[in-house]
Design a protein around this motif. Structure first.
Motif, PDB file in Angstrom:
ATOM      1  N   ILE A 242      30.856  46.535  45.259  1.00 21.85           N
ATOM      2  CA  ILE A 242      29.490  46.950  44.913  1.00 21.85           C
ATOM      3  C   ILE A 242      28.809  47.537  46.139  1.00 21.85           C
ATOM      4  CG2 ILE A 242      27.247  46.140  44.109  1.00 21.85           C
ATOM      5  CD1 ILE A 242      28.771  43.892  42.614  1.00 21.85           C
ATOM      6  N   LEU A 243      28.910  46.858  47.262  1.00 21.74           N
ATOM      7  CA  LEU A 243      28.251  47.313  48.487  1.00 21.74           C
ATOM      8  C   LEU A 243      28.871  48.600  49.029  1.00 21.74           C
ATOM      9  CD1 LEU A 243      27.810  43.810  50.149  1.00 21.74           C
ATOM     10  CD2 LEU A 243      25.990  45.260  49.219  1.00 21.74           C
ATOM     11  N   GLU A 244      30.104  48.854  48.679  1.00 18.89           N
ATOM     12  CA  GLU A 244      30.762  50.106  49.065  1.00 18.89           C
ATOM     13  C   GLU A 244      30.368  51.264  48.150  1.00 18.89           C
ATOM     14  OE1 GLU A 244      34.865  49.120  48.946  1.00 18.89           O
ATOM     15  OE2 GLU A 244      34.841  48.037  50.864  1.00 18.89           O
ATOM     16  N   GLY A 245      29.645  50.943  47.078  1.00 19.41           N
ATOM     17  CA  GLY A 245      29.252  51.969  46.121  1.00 19.41           C
ATOM     18  C   GLY A 245      30.215  52.124  44.972  1.00 19.41           C
ATOM     19  N   ASN A 246      31.341  51.413  45.037  1.00 21.49           N
ATOM     20  CA  ASN A 246      32.363  51.499  43.993  1.00 21.49           C
ATOM     21  C   ASN A 246      32.183  50.338  43.014  1.00 21.49           C
ATOM     22  OD1 ASN A 246      34.625  52.424  42.633  1.00 21.49           O
ATOM     23  ND2 ASN A 246      36.075  51.378  44.004  1.00 21.49           N
ATOM     24  N   TRP A 247      31.014  50.269  42.406  1.00 23.23           N
ATOM     25  CA  TRP A 247      30.630  49.086  41.632  1.00 23.23           C
ATOM     26  C   TRP A 247      31.498  48.864  40.402  1.00 23.23           C
ATOM     27  CZ3 TRP A 247      28.902  49.461  36.557  1.00 23.23           C
ATOM     28  CH2 TRP A 247      28.596  50.750  36.094  1.00 23.23           C
ATOM     29  N   ARG A 248      32.023  49.924  39.814  1.00 28.19           N
ATOM     30  CA  ARG A 248      32.857  49.761  38.621  1.00 28.19           C
ATOM     31  C   ARG A 248      34.155  49.008  38.925  1.00 28.19           C
ATOM     32  NH1 ARG A 248      30.788  54.971  38.015  1.00 28.19           N
ATOM     33  NH2 ARG A 248      29.528  55.318  36.117  1.00 28.19           N
ATOM     34  N   ALA A 249      34.570  49.014  40.196  1.00 27.34           N
ATOM     35  CA  ALA A 249      35.795  48.313  40.591  1.00 27.34           C
ATOM     36  C   ALA A 249      35.542  46.841  40.897  1.00 27.34           C
ATOM     37  CB  ALA A 249      36.414  48.994  41.811  1.00 27.34           C
ATOM     38  N   HIS A 250      34.291  46.415  40.860  1.00 23.16           N
ATOM     39  CA  HIS A 250      33.973  45.013  41.154  1.00 23.16           C
ATOM     40  C   HIS A 250      34.703  44.092  40.187  1.00 23.16           C
ATOM     41  CE1 HIS A 250      31.899  41.294  41.911  1.00 23.16           C
ATOM     42  NE2 HIS A 250      31.374  41.276  40.701  1.00 23.16           N
ATOM     43  N   ASP A 251      35.360  43.083  40.739  1.00 25.91           N
ATOM     44  CA  ASP A 251      36.099  42.111  39.936  1.00 25.91           C
ATOM     45  C   ASP A 251      35.491  40.735  40.190  1.00 25.91           C
ATOM     46  OD1 ASP A 251      37.853  40.462  38.629  1.00 25.91           O
ATOM     47  OD2 ASP A 251      39.663  41.231  39.589  1.00 25.91           O
ATOM     48  N   ALA A 252      34.756  40.247  39.227  1.00 26.35           N
ATOM     49  CA  ALA A 252      34.092  38.941  39.366  1.00 26.35           C
ATOM     50  C   ALA A 252      35.079  37.786  39.339  1.00 26.35           C
ATOM     51  CB  ALA A 252      33.057  38.773  38.251  1.00 26.35           C
ATOM     52  N   TYR A 253      36.353  38.096  39.109  1.00 25.42           N
ATOM     53  CA  TYR A 253      37.381  37.053  39.016  1.00 25.42           C
ATOM     54  C   TYR A 253      38.354  37.106  40.193  1.00 25.42           C
ATOM     55  CZ  TYR A 253      35.431  36.791  34.372  1.00 25.42           C
ATOM     56  OH  TYR A 253      34.545  36.655  33.327  1.00 25.42           O
ATOM     57  N   ASP A 254      38.000  37.864  41.198  1.00 28.69           N
ATOM     58  CA  ASP A 254      38.820  37.956  42.404  1.00 28.69           C
ATOM     59  C   ASP A 254      38.553  36.723  43.265  1.00 28.69           C
ATOM     60  OD1 ASP A 254      40.217  38.637  44.656  1.00 28.69           O
ATOM     61  OD2 ASP A 254      38.914  40.322  45.202  1.00 28.69           O
ATOM     62  N   LEU A 255      39.604  36.026  43.649  1.00 30.17           N
ATOM     63  CA  LEU A 255      39.459  34.795  44.423  1.00 30.17           C
ATOM     64  C   LEU A 255      39.105  35.050  45.885  1.00 30.17           C
ATOM     65  CD1 LEU A 255      42.387  32.591  43.100  1.00 30.17           C
ATOM     66  CD2 LEU A 255      39.951  32.112  42.871  1.00 30.17           C
ATOM     67  N   GLU A 256      39.382  36.253  46.371  1.00 32.96           N
ATOM     68  CA  GLU A 256      39.111  36.525  47.777  1.00 32.96           C
ATOM     69  C   GLU A 256      37.615  36.384  48.052  1.00 32.96           C
ATOM     70  OE1 GLU A 256      40.366  39.690  51.277  1.00 32.96           O
ATOM     71  OE2 GLU A 256      40.421  40.321  49.185  1.00 32.96           O
ATOM     72  N   GLY A 257      37.277  35.573  48.971  1.00 32.91           N
ATOM     73  CA  GLY A 257      35.881  35.308  49.262  1.00 32.91           C
ATOM     74  C   GLY A 257      35.378  34.053  48.581  1.00 32.91           C
ATOM     75  N   ARG A 258      35.808  33.824  47.345  1.00 38.12           N
ATOM     76  CA  ARG A 258      35.313  32.664  46.588  1.00 38.12           C
ATOM     77  C   ARG A 258      35.747  31.344  47.228  1.00 38.12           C
ATOM     78  NH1 ARG A 258      31.578  34.209  42.582  1.00 38.12           N
ATOM     79  NH2 ARG A 258      32.228  36.243  41.780  1.00 38.12           N
TER      80      ARG A 258
END
Length: 450
Positions: A211-227
């Motif tokens: 989202i912060l990169e501007g590529n918001w459609r690629a955002h994956d709310a189920y990505d474990l990285e960071g979580r």
């Protein structure tokens, strides 16, 4: 809706925005383009949500979970909310409600609110709660939900060290038996599991990098990285609000529990029939769009008011303000996000917050940890609306450590670590015990067995 909450927030919060902007190439240009796209997509989605109403929420049967088609699973992931029906036998779930009512009657000193007509209880270890949390079907549903998450392609395998999405854990929470006619307005639209940390804490921020990169459609709310390593509470705020606060908060705001575990989905199990207009849950049913909008909202300010706010041309990029709309000072830290119609007009919350379809005893509602949710203020039905709060929790090092502490509280009849200190349940009539956990998967989930 809750009143709009504003700062003052510390001036250093403007530096958080500037640091983020400096971390991403061409941030202003890309964020501005994404902001306009998100606003357009929200307008299109709002029309569909309004048209379908409660039917917008996916509904599946427990027995079908392993055989759902890709389209249905993708729909659940996008909406971020799902009804799973017939997890527990109707009669068994309904009996749990009656047993809980008996427990309260036999232990009249239990903490709860509102006074004197208690409906939300500071109870964690009654037999029905212990049995429900350790029920094999509930834990199987939790496992299915946990496994909607994954590791982003290309990330190091070591990120998953100590993580097993096939092993569910328990998180002891409370229950409510809400009576008809009572107005509750202490759960307006909000997001749990972290406030300013979404932007300030580096690991948490990773969850929203696309989202912060501007590529918001690629955002994956189920990505474990960071979580897995995200610190969702940087300011030591109290974990949960308890009944001692009810006189202050009942009739106002009581939200943003500070869970210290990673819950993939929050959830509750129905012990009664509950439908729209009967004090049920409401969610914003698009976790991709709500995440994208909330994360970028602090970087833009309106240059007009009224209906013209819906036009993205009437917003301008701004890094000078310390304000993060929907975030506010609270308990020595910060509360929120609390999206509101004034601060987040494009969400059109008056239209898009969607009531759950009618559920029956043994059905469960689950919502993604980032989903905007609220509780209906009015209960205009004729019977009690009764639920036990049971989220989906996967095995991770952080969660295992919490369950170990929680187990000791269970064995000693004390409140779990995340919750306010107070009278425990040790020695009370009808309190649960180890022998009430009859399944192996339940014993593992509660930390009673390796």
């Amino acid at each position: 809706m809750a009143p709009d909450k504003t700062g003052p927030l510390p001036e250093r919060f403007a530096d958080i925005k500037k640091d983020i902007a400096a971390s991403y190439p061409e941030f202003q240009e890309r964020a501005t383009k994404a902001w306009a796209e998100i606003i357009q997509a929200l307008g299109e989605t709002t029309a569909s949500i309004v048209e379908k109403g409660s039917e917008y929420i996916p509904q599946v049967y427990f027995k079908d979970l392993k055989n759902l088609d890709r389209e249905t699973v993708d729909r659940i992931r996008r909406v971020g909310t799902v009804i799973i029906r017939d997890i527990v036998d109707d009669a068994e779930a309904a009996k749990w409600k009656e047993d809980l009512k008996t427990f309260v009657k036999e232990n009249p000193d239990v903490d709860g609110f509102p006074e004197p007509n208690k409906q939300f209880f500071e109870l964690y270890w009654t037999k029905p709660q212990v049995k429900a949390r350790s029920h094999p079907n509930l834990l199987a549903a939790s496992t299915w939900l946990n496994q909607l998450y994954h590791l982003k392609s290309g990330a190091a395998d070591t990120t998953l060290e100590g993580v097993d999405l096939s092993v569910p854990l328990t998180y002891a929470d409370r229950f409510r038996i809400r009576h008809p006619g009572q107005v509750w307005n202490f759960h307006p639209p909000h997001v749990d599991g972290g406030t300013i940390e979404r932007w300030e804490e580096p690991n948490f921020r990773k969850c929203f990098s696309d989202i912060l990169e501007g590529n918001w459609r690629a955002h994956d709310a189920y990505d474990l990285e960071g979580r897995l390593n995200a610190r969702t509470s940087l300011y030591g705020r109290p974990s949960q609000v308890g009944p001692s606060h009810s006189a202050k908060y009942f009739g106002s705001v009581l939200t943003n529990a500070k869970s210290t575990v990673f819950r993939t989905f929050q959830g509750w199990l129905a012990m009664s029939e509950t439908g729209p207009g009967e004090g049920t849950l409401k969610t914003f049913p698009d976790v991709l769009l709500s995440n994208a909008y909330i994360i970028l909202r602090p970087f833009f300010r309106p240059i007009c008011s009224g209906d013209a706010l819906l036009d993205p041309k009437n917003w301008e990029f701004d890094l000078s303000s310390p304000e993060f709309p929907g975030i506010f000072p609270k308990d020595g830290g910060y509360g929120g996000p609390h999206p509101t119609p004034l601060l987040h007009p494009h969400l059109q919350l008056q239209k898009t917050m969607t009531s759950m379809p009618k559920v029956y005893p043994g059905d469960a509602v689950f919502w993604h940890c980032d989903v905007i949710h609220e509780v209906e203020g009015a209960h205009d039905g004729s019977d009690d609306s009764a639920v036990m709060y049971i989220p989906a929790v996967p095995k991770t090092p952080m969660n295992l450590a919490y369950v170990a502490r929680q187990k000791e509280c269970f064995l000693d009849g004390q409140r779990p670590p995340d919750f306010p200190k107070g009278t425990g349940e040790k020695g009370w009539v009808g309190v649960g015990a180890v022998e009430d956990v009859t399944s192996q998967v339940g014993r593992v989930a509660m930390g009673l067995q390796a």
